[in-house]
Enzyme design. Structure first.
Site, PDB file in Angstrom:
ATOM      1  N   ARG A 175      39.939  41.647  31.142  1.00 15.35           N
ATOM      2  CA  ARG A 175      41.323  41.583  31.653  1.00 15.35           C
ATOM      3  C   ARG A 175      41.763  40.138  31.895  1.00 15.35           C
ATOM      4  O   ARG A 175      42.503  39.842  32.836  1.00 15.35           O
ATOM      5  CB  ARG A 175      41.460  42.377  32.967  1.00 15.35           C
ATOM      6  CG  ARG A 175      41.187  43.847  32.827  1.00 15.35           C
ATOM      7  CD  ARG A 175      42.257  44.601  32.068  1.00 15.35           C
ATOM      8  NE  ARG A 175      41.862  45.972  31.884  1.00 15.35           N
ATOM      9  CZ  ARG A 175      41.125  46.398  30.848  1.00 15.35           C
ATOM     10  NH1 ARG A 175      40.753  45.568  29.887  1.00 15.35           N
ATOM     11  NH2 ARG A 175      40.784  47.655  30.742  1.00 15.35           N
ATOM     12  N   SER A 225      45.532  51.055  36.897  1.00 11.16           N
ATOM     13  CA  SER A 225      44.493  50.612  37.839  1.00 11.16           C
ATOM     14  C   SER A 225      44.989  49.426  38.647  1.00 11.16           C
ATOM     15  O   SER A 225      45.515  48.466  38.091  1.00 11.16           O
ATOM     16  CB  SER A 225      43.238  50.195  37.069  1.00 11.16           C
ATOM     17  OG  SER A 225      42.684  51.321  36.456  1.00 11.16           O
ATOM     18  N   GLU A 317      44.109  43.763  39.589  1.00 10.40           N
ATOM     19  CA  GLU A 317      44.450  43.629  38.176  1.00 10.40           C
ATOM     20  C   GLU A 317      45.965  43.370  38.074  1.00 10.40           C
ATOM     21  O   GLU A 317      46.448  42.713  37.166  1.00 10.40           O
ATOM     22  CB  GLU A 317      44.071  44.938  37.458  1.00 10.40           C
ATOM     23  CG  GLU A 317      44.266  44.898  35.969  1.00 10.40           C
ATOM     24  CD  GLU A 317      43.794  46.176  35.279  1.00 10.40           C
ATOM     25  OE1 GLU A 317      42.688  46.672  35.582  1.00 10.40           O
ATOM     26  OE2 GLU A 317      44.539  46.668  34.418  1.00 10.40           O
TER      27      GLU A 317
END
Ligand SMILES: Cc1cc2nc3c(=O)[nH]c(=O)nc-3n(C[C@H](O)[C@H](O)[C@H](O)COP(=O)(O)OP(=O)(O)OC[C@H]3O[C@@H](n4cnc5c(N)ncnc54)[C@H](O)[C@@H]3O)c2cc1C
Length: 323
Positions: A175, A225, A317
């Site tokens: 990520r 998420s 995130e």
């Protein structure tokens, strides 16, 4: 306003950002501009710099939490939308390359690839948002990520110069990419896909979508998420001593944030209109008029409980805007 209106005639003022995010949360943008091509993106950034305005690049709004106060500057929504084969597209070569603008939605891209018998993007079905957001955050699922299909990315750097990055220079990680830190604006990319069979791709896509439906709370607004999973390699010996169960994740290399949250008993926890999903504990859902503050309090509660119980530090995130 005169000044900015002269430079960007289509600019809008005081636009609610709520409906530009998948969370359906967020206050107004002082200025809001939809950029239909890279020239307009550049012009908007130039204008913001000239007028000393803060600016923010908005893709699909599926990975951000915007504060109730909103954003006191210029929001530039990328809607550049070219999507075409590269010149070398014909012939028998297995590898095919396509040119895609950053404002193209991932869903459109998946459809385009399947319609043209290309394989390599099936995993992205069901991920909302634009190509630009996905490239920046190295979006991924089911063991694949953007890093697998990127050949080259064109950006506008902080000095307003067009810059081309090849895969190596993007420094992709979990990520993560160089664009998170250098703040370049992603304009377009060349993606590499393989010749495939649309029937096989469609079958894979249905399986992936089914899997998402079975584990994610898709009926409620969310941003997917909230936290990154924790890389196994980054866990301290103390944390392992504190919780022997962490060992079960050695092979996969990541400790799922959802598992940690579940094990602190926070699944289902509500603050205002925000709730930790009981279906997938790494999702916070908007169960009705949630405010950004409700989500922020839940996030901070989760982080605190996990620190106390596991000696582990969760990292978001998602991005915070206007806090
Ligand atoms: C139901 C659901 C499921 C999801 N599933 C997944 C999943 O499986 N895997 C996954 O990785 N993510 C998932 N997500 C999260 C999200 O969809 C992705 O992170 C997506 O790639 C974000 O793209 P976006 O265009 O919406 O970015 P935005 O939310 O608009 O922006 C996110 C960040 O990227 C920046 N940005 C956007 N466009 C550009 C650009 N052109 N240049 C530079 N910076 C830019 C923004 O400034 C911001 O900092 C999910 C979200 C939801 C709601």
């Amino acid at each position: 306003m005169t000044n900015i209106k002269q430079k960007l005639p289509d600019i809008q003022e005081n636009v609610s950002l709520k409906n530009y995010t998948t969370f359906r949360i967020g206050g107004p943008a002082k200025y809001f501009f939809i950029a239909e091509n890279e020239k307009e993106i550049k012009k908007a950034v130039e204008t913001a710099k000239e007028l000393n305005l803060k600016y923010f690049i908005l893709g699909g709004g599926s990975n951000i939490l915007i504060s109730h106060k909103g954003f006191d500057g210029l929001v530039i929504k990328t809607q550049n939308s070219r999507l075409r084969f590269q010149k070398n597209f014909g012939g028998q070569a297995k590898l095919k390359t396509i040119y895609v603008d950053a404002g193209v939605k991932l869903g459109e891209l998946v459809k385009f690839s399947v319609d043209n018998n290309l394989t390599g993007m099936e995993w992205a079905a069901g991920i909302p948002g634009t190509l630009g957001g996905a490239i920046r955050g190295n979006a991924g699922a089911f063991g694949y990520s953007m890093a697998d299909i990127i050949q080259e990315v064109t950006t506008l750097n902080k000095d307003l110069r067009f810059t081309i990055y090849d895969l190596r220079n993007i420094k992709y990680g979990y990520r993560d990419s160089i664009f998170r830190s250098n703040k370049d604006i992603i304009l377009s990319a060349i993606l590499k896909l393989e010749k495939g069979d649309s029937k096989i791709s469609e079958k894979k896509i249905q399986e992936y979508l089914q899997k998402r439906k079975s584990i994610q709370p898709l009926k409620y607004p969310s941003v997917g998420s909230i936290f990154k999973n924790i890389l196994f390699s980054e866990v301290s010996p103390e944390a392992f001593k504190k919780c022997l169960k962490l060992e079960q994740f050695r092979q996969s290399g990541k400790i799922p944030a959802g598992w940690l949250i579940e094990n602190t008993g926070l699944s289902g926890k509500k603050i205002g209109g925000a709730q930790v999903s009981e279906k997938h504990s790494n999702f916070i859902i908007n169960i009705g008029n949630a405010r950004a503050e409700d989500v922020a309090i839940l996030i901070s509660l989760i982080k605190q409980k996990i620190r106390n119980k596991f000696d582990l530090q969760l990292m978001e995130e998602i991005e915070y805007i206007g806090f």
